[in-house]
Design an enzyme around this catalytic site. Sequence first.
Site, PDB file in Angstrom:
ATOM      1  CD  GLU A 415      39.706  40.660  44.899  1.00 32.75           C
ATOM      2  OE1 GLU A 415      40.396  41.613  45.313  1.00 32.75           O
ATOM      3  OE2 GLU A 415      40.197  39.562  44.584  1.00 32.75           O
ATOM      4  CD  GLU A 491      41.486  38.692  40.792  1.00 34.81           C
ATOM      5  OE1 GLU A 491      40.573  39.431  40.362  1.00 34.81           O
ATOM      6  OE2 GLU A 491      42.314  39.066  41.643  1.00 34.81           O
TER       7      GLU A 491
END
Length: 819
Positions: A415, A491
């Site tokens: 991220e 994820e």
Amino acid sequence: MSALIASTGLAGALGNDAASGRMRVSFNDDWRFHKGDAPGAEAPAFDDSGWRSVRLPHDWAIEGPFDVKYNARCGGLPFHGIGWYRKTFTVPAEAKGRVVTVEFDGAMYDSEVWVNGRFIGNRPYGYIGFEYDISAHLNYGGENVIAVKLSPEDLSSRWYPGAGIYRNTWLEIKDPVHVAHWGTFITTPSVEDGQAVVRVQTEIENVDTTGAAIEVKNTILDPDGKPVAEAAGGVRVDARDEVVVTRELVVTEPRRWDIVSPQLYTMVTEISRDGKVIDTVRNRFGIRTIEYTADKGFLLNGRVVRFQGVCLHHDLGALGAAVNRRATQRQLEIMKAMGANAVRTSHNPPSPELVELCDEMGILLQVEAFDVWEIAKVPNGYNKFFKEWHERDLRDMIRRDRNSPAVVMWSIGNEILEQNRPDGAVLTRHLAAIAHDEDPTRPVTAGFNYHPGPYENGMAEAVDLVGMNYKPVLYGVEKAKHPDWIIYGSETSSCTSSRGVYHLPIEKYKKHESLQVTSYDIIGPPWAYPPDIEFHYLEQNPTALGEFVWTGFDYLGEPTPFGGQDNSTDGYWNADWPSRSSYFGIVDLAGFPKDRYYLYQSVWTSDPMIHVLPHWNWEGREGEAIPVFCYTNCDEAELIVNGKSFGRKKRWAEPTVIPVKFNHYEGTTFASKYRMRWDVPYAPGSIKVVGYRDGKVVAEKEVFTAGAAAQIALEPDRAVIDADGYDLSFVTVRIEDARGHFCPLADNLVRFSIEGPGEIAAVDNGNAATTDPFQADWRRAFNGLALVIIRSKPGESGTIRLTATSDGLASATVEIQAK
């Protein structure tokens, strides 16, 4: 003064001849620790007699106390500040002229090291291992002092990082001509049933002032320890130089490493000079093939395997960040029993122990390097060190773990905030090139949570495997645009829950005043969704590699949905104190499975299983309809309430509608075929589910209405442990009624006493919203359960006797043998 490492011990390890092979010993014992700054503590003569004696690995922050003045995002624990460690030791005179190194598997954070007052080095990244050559700074045959200063900062992490020398340490003595640190690289360029070609590259260093003619011998030992291949030859290493020796050996009828049968070979590398062995290094490896394709997905040994993976942070719950092999093994055992076959080391390089255990247990690994690059997520994060250290840290991570057969991909980031920058691909390509240079045999990946940023600026194109965080709805969309891409859920889910908590009616909410989250498993932040959603979209997209669920275990810090929001530099997350640890886990912080565990097990495993929820203690709701859910991998399930059948349901034939709302999803509900539901008027007694295959009963589970708490039951996970001072027994504490039925709402305070060669390492109960200490001899039950972790004492064998007492309850005692 600190305790000494006896020179006789090191001399014995060296042998009678100072030119014998490499010696490697634990450096964990007899350290002294001081929390706070200590000017001048690097000097050998500094008086540390008032400091605490500690044995490594050590995490100073887990000792607490929890306090609202610390950031709940990082566990509400005192991880930041300065800490000092010192150790006095001797090195035998016979070691002079050899190379003496000290190795740290990790030190949190921004470590500085001195030996005998001389500055040796600094390593900022707390998750990376490192080695220093201290040969030139030692008093051989006399006392030496090593001092380590650590300076973790506030607002430097998005989760609990721990603090201190929290991983293992090692002292090595070796010849000036030796295999370099992490200098062996083993690959299997050709693997067939009849034979496998094993290539070994060995980096050999000569730190001496004269050149050396040496022989290098490589021997492969099979999983039983028998030699099966050998190659040897001479080479010259010039003074202050190094050489790389590359060889190929053939293993006939290889036994492959696989998730079903993780067979491990050993490469023994010996360096000889003048007919005498001067260095020996052993590296475990596996013979296996991995392949990724855009149409089939991931192939292990030619067989399609889908990642049934979990993300794991590095802390070990009540033990903190201090590495413990048994605690790590227990986590992996619990995950594997659920059906997990893979782990993502979110979001940092893992401990060596985790990698070794995955090798041994047949668990696939995505090893991740960074949570941040140049753009900060928190004010004092790794971004401060990234420009100077990223290449060294990434290369070292790969070099340490590249021989592991469990490692099947390298992640360069999670991220990353560069996702929305037009030039984000530049840094992505740079990091991917480093990884490919260090290891051309494994693909590079990253976890992208923005959309469409990284898919349009070239970042996704720059990695081999495109990790999509929380974008199951877009798997098909991106695959249609880029049919040659290999995608997966890097994820997924981020569902939140508290073990044993059920809120009625079943409805979406942001927060609950109890600071707990319902285990009907429908609650999460805006990007999150129940497990059922991921199952569905992976089924719709069979070329996707699979998923890595956020998370396998609850972890310290980041108490979403309480306290704050992710990926923002908004400081402290203390608005909902004392909520101080994660609710994301499939398993709670103590290692007790939540209901979600069985939902994953029902999809990920084939051995018959069945699970029913909620508990059946609903006093005051008599006659009210209670939603009863069943998770099973059986063909059919039948619900029986107080002896009366409520009918059978066929697996995946009668969807259960659950409330769902998350980013990129159109709608407010989802019809889940993965859950069975009955609405049952409550009456005390029991609910029982029975699983059938081919019409035969193969599994069942019954939940009883419990009476008043009457007794304690103790259940150790192991009754025999090693007397090494590290091994553990995890003892489950259950509160039961007089009939032995589990009390699902009990919160009794339980006190513990211990006799014999053991100690209480920690206590817990899985409650994410309490400030009760982990290091104590008492714990309240949380929804009927607590945990006490027993640790052996080094070198002391015998019977450890644990007794648990609570006011008004019958006590319990259990015995554990330390051998």
